[in-house]
Design an enzyme around this catalytic site. Structure first.
Site, PDB file in Angstrom:
ATOM      1  N   ILE A  19       8.816   8.692   3.969  1.00  0.00           N
ATOM      2  CA  ILE A  19       8.409   9.932   4.101  1.00  0.00           C
ATOM      3  C   ILE A  19       7.718  10.082   5.412  1.00  0.00           C
ATOM      4  O   ILE A  19       7.662  10.803   6.366  1.00  0.00           O
ATOM      5  CB  ILE A  19       7.868  10.553   3.132  1.00  0.00           C
ATOM      6  N   ALA A  94       0.490   7.149   2.432  1.00  0.00           N
ATOM      7  CA  ALA A  94       0.589   6.025   1.802  1.00  0.00           C
ATOM      8  C   ALA A  94       0.421   5.831   0.370  1.00  0.00           C
ATOM      9  O   ALA A  94      -0.501   6.618  -0.317  1.00  0.00           O
ATOM     10  CB  ALA A  94      -0.494   4.884   2.227  1.00  0.00           C
ATOM     11  N   GLY A  95       1.491   5.120  -0.282  1.00  0.00           N
ATOM     12  CA  GLY A  95       1.425   4.902  -1.708  1.00  0.00           C
ATOM     13  C   GLY A  95       2.195   3.932  -2.451  1.00  0.00           C
ATOM     14  O   GLY A  95       3.147   3.549  -1.780  1.00  0.00           O
ATOM     15  N   THR A  97       4.230   2.244  -6.278  1.00  0.00           N
ATOM     16  CA  THR A  97       4.298   2.534  -7.820  1.00  0.00           C
ATOM     17  C   THR A  97       4.135   1.103  -8.486  1.00  0.00           C
ATOM     18  O   THR A  97       4.271   0.131  -7.638  1.00  0.00           O
ATOM     19  CB  THR A  97       5.684   2.920  -8.084  1.00  0.00           C
ATOM     20  N   ASP A  99       5.474   0.815 -12.090  1.00  0.00           N
ATOM     21  CA  ASP A  99       5.643   1.579 -13.139  1.00  0.00           C
ATOM     22  C   ASP A  99       5.927   0.641 -14.506  1.00  0.00           C
ATOM     23  O   ASP A  99       6.816  -0.295 -14.478  1.00  0.00           O
ATOM     24  CB  ASP A  99       7.180   2.148 -13.000  1.00  0.00           C
ATOM     25  N   GLY A 154       6.002   5.994 -17.876  1.00  0.00           N
ATOM     26  CA  GLY A 154       5.974   4.691 -17.092  1.00  0.00           C
ATOM     27  C   GLY A 154       4.960   4.739 -16.024  1.00  0.00           C
ATOM     28  O   GLY A 154       5.029   3.688 -15.368  1.00  0.00           O
ATOM     29  N   TYR A 158       0.063   6.070 -11.934  1.00  0.00           N
ATOM     30  CA  TYR A 158       0.614   6.934 -10.560  1.00  0.00           C
ATOM     31  C   TYR A 158       0.502   8.429 -10.877  1.00  0.00           C
ATOM     32  O   TYR A 158      -0.176   9.072  -9.994  1.00  0.00           O
ATOM     33  CB  TYR A 158       2.255   6.442 -10.506  1.00  0.00           C
ATOM     34  N   PRO A 188       5.958  16.234  -3.611  1.00  0.00           N
ATOM     35  CA  PRO A 188       7.399  16.141  -3.374  1.00  0.00           C
ATOM     36  C   PRO A 188       7.921  15.812  -4.845  1.00  0.00           C
ATOM     37  O   PRO A 188       7.265  14.928  -5.598  1.00  0.00           O
ATOM     38  CB  PRO A 188       7.606  14.818  -2.589  1.00  0.00           C
ATOM     39  N   GLY A 189       9.103  16.123  -5.008  1.00  0.00           N
ATOM     40  CA  GLY A 189       9.841  15.410  -6.248  1.00  0.00           C
ATOM     41  C   GLY A 189      10.647  14.198  -5.978  1.00  0.00           C
ATOM     42  O   GLY A 189      10.075  13.424  -4.892  1.00  0.00           O
TER      43      GLY A 189
END
Ligand code: CAA
Length: 251
Positions: A19, A94-95, A97, A99, A154, A158, A188-189
């Site tokens: 992205i 910035a990100g 996961t 999970d 999960g 997040y 966003p999906g």
């Protein structure tokens, strides 16, 4: 409608993710000078981004820092501003996961996601908000997620961080509305990206089947929304959360 952001300086975190790269490309295409921020894990990708944007005539500088570290962020942003001028537009992408169901989630899994996905937005935005306000123009676009809106098995860490992102947006939007600065969230999906490809295939297919448009999103779908929110035309849009999810979560 033509969007021109000529001579604006845009700072994008997570610039070498799927992205982030596309946001750089769209904002660069609209005339922005780019401060492309990354954490240093994939320097080759970041250098490729620079080469691509320069070949299209865009001014771009790389800033390498950890968004979860306030002092690092502050120093890097000051360095970037000395090269390309004060930041007019921030896109916090910035990100990460980590999970796991809560019963298996360690304190480290929790903290890493909160530090990068939520505190990172505070760190970066705090460093530029006063400058934007004093100059009377600014745009902050925070990338949240469908899973901050609806929760996800999960993703306690997040989902909590991403829900927090929009809380941050709504608060700061009120603080700077009179100063010509807007603050918005894009949620966003599931976007076709390495983050989604890391989800086990069977689960990923179940997710795709639940998207009314029948496909995952593309980075372009998100970048187009971000570019509009960064534009002059979006000056009366603030404190809002824009879902870009193919109808996956309608609320
Ligand atoms: N809903 C309900 N139950 C579920 C479930 C779901 N969505 N997913 C798994 N389960 C169930 C399983 O059926 C299984 O049940 P049984 O124990 O009865 O057999 C159980 O939960 C599995 O539990 P485990 O403790 O074994 O779970 P795990 O350690 O295998 O971890 C997981 C599972 C890693 C969370 C896995 O389910 C997963 O990866 N899920 C996808 C999470 C997701 O969507 N992440 C998004 C990544 S992309 C992103 O974040 C970008 C964005 O913004 C959209």
């Amino acid at each position: 409608m033509k969007i021109s952001l000529k001579d604006k300086t845009a700072l994008i975190t997570g610039a070498n993710g799927a992205i982030g790269r596309m946001v750089c490309h769209y904002l660069g295409g609209a005339g922005c000078k780019l401060l492309a921020c990354h954490a240093g894990f994939h320097r080759d990708v970041a250098k490729q981004l620079v080469a691509e944007e320069k070949s299209e005539g865009c001014q771009i500088e790389l800033l390498e820092f950890d968004v979860s570290n306030y002092e690092e962020a502050k120093d890097a942003i000051a360095d970037g501003e000395s090269k390309l001028g004060p930041v007019d537009i921030v896109v916090n992408v910035a990100g990460i996961t980590r999970d796991k169901p809560l019963k298996k989630m360690t304190p480290a899994d929790w903290q890493a996601v909160i530090d990068i996905n939520l505190t990172g937005i505070y760190n970066v935005t705090q460093c530029v908000i006063e400058g934007m306000s004093s100059r009377g123009w600014g745009r902050v676009v925070n990338i949240s997620s469908i899973n901050g809106q609806k929760g996800q098995f999960g993703q306690a860490n997040y989902s909590a961080a991403k829900a927090g992102v929009h809380g941050f947006t709504m608060a700061v939007a009120q603080e700077v509305a009179k100063k010509g600065v807007t603050v918005n969230t894009v949620s966003p999906g599931y976007i076709d990206s390495p983050m989604i490809r890391a989800v086990p295939e069977e689960i990923r297919e179940q997710i795709r089947a639940g998207i009314p448009t029948g496909r995952f999103g593309m980075p372009e779908d998100v970048a187009a929304m971000v570019t509009f929110l960064a534009s002059e035309q979006a000056s009366w849009v603030t404190g809002a959360d824009f879902s870009v999810n193919g109808g996956h979560f309608i609320h």
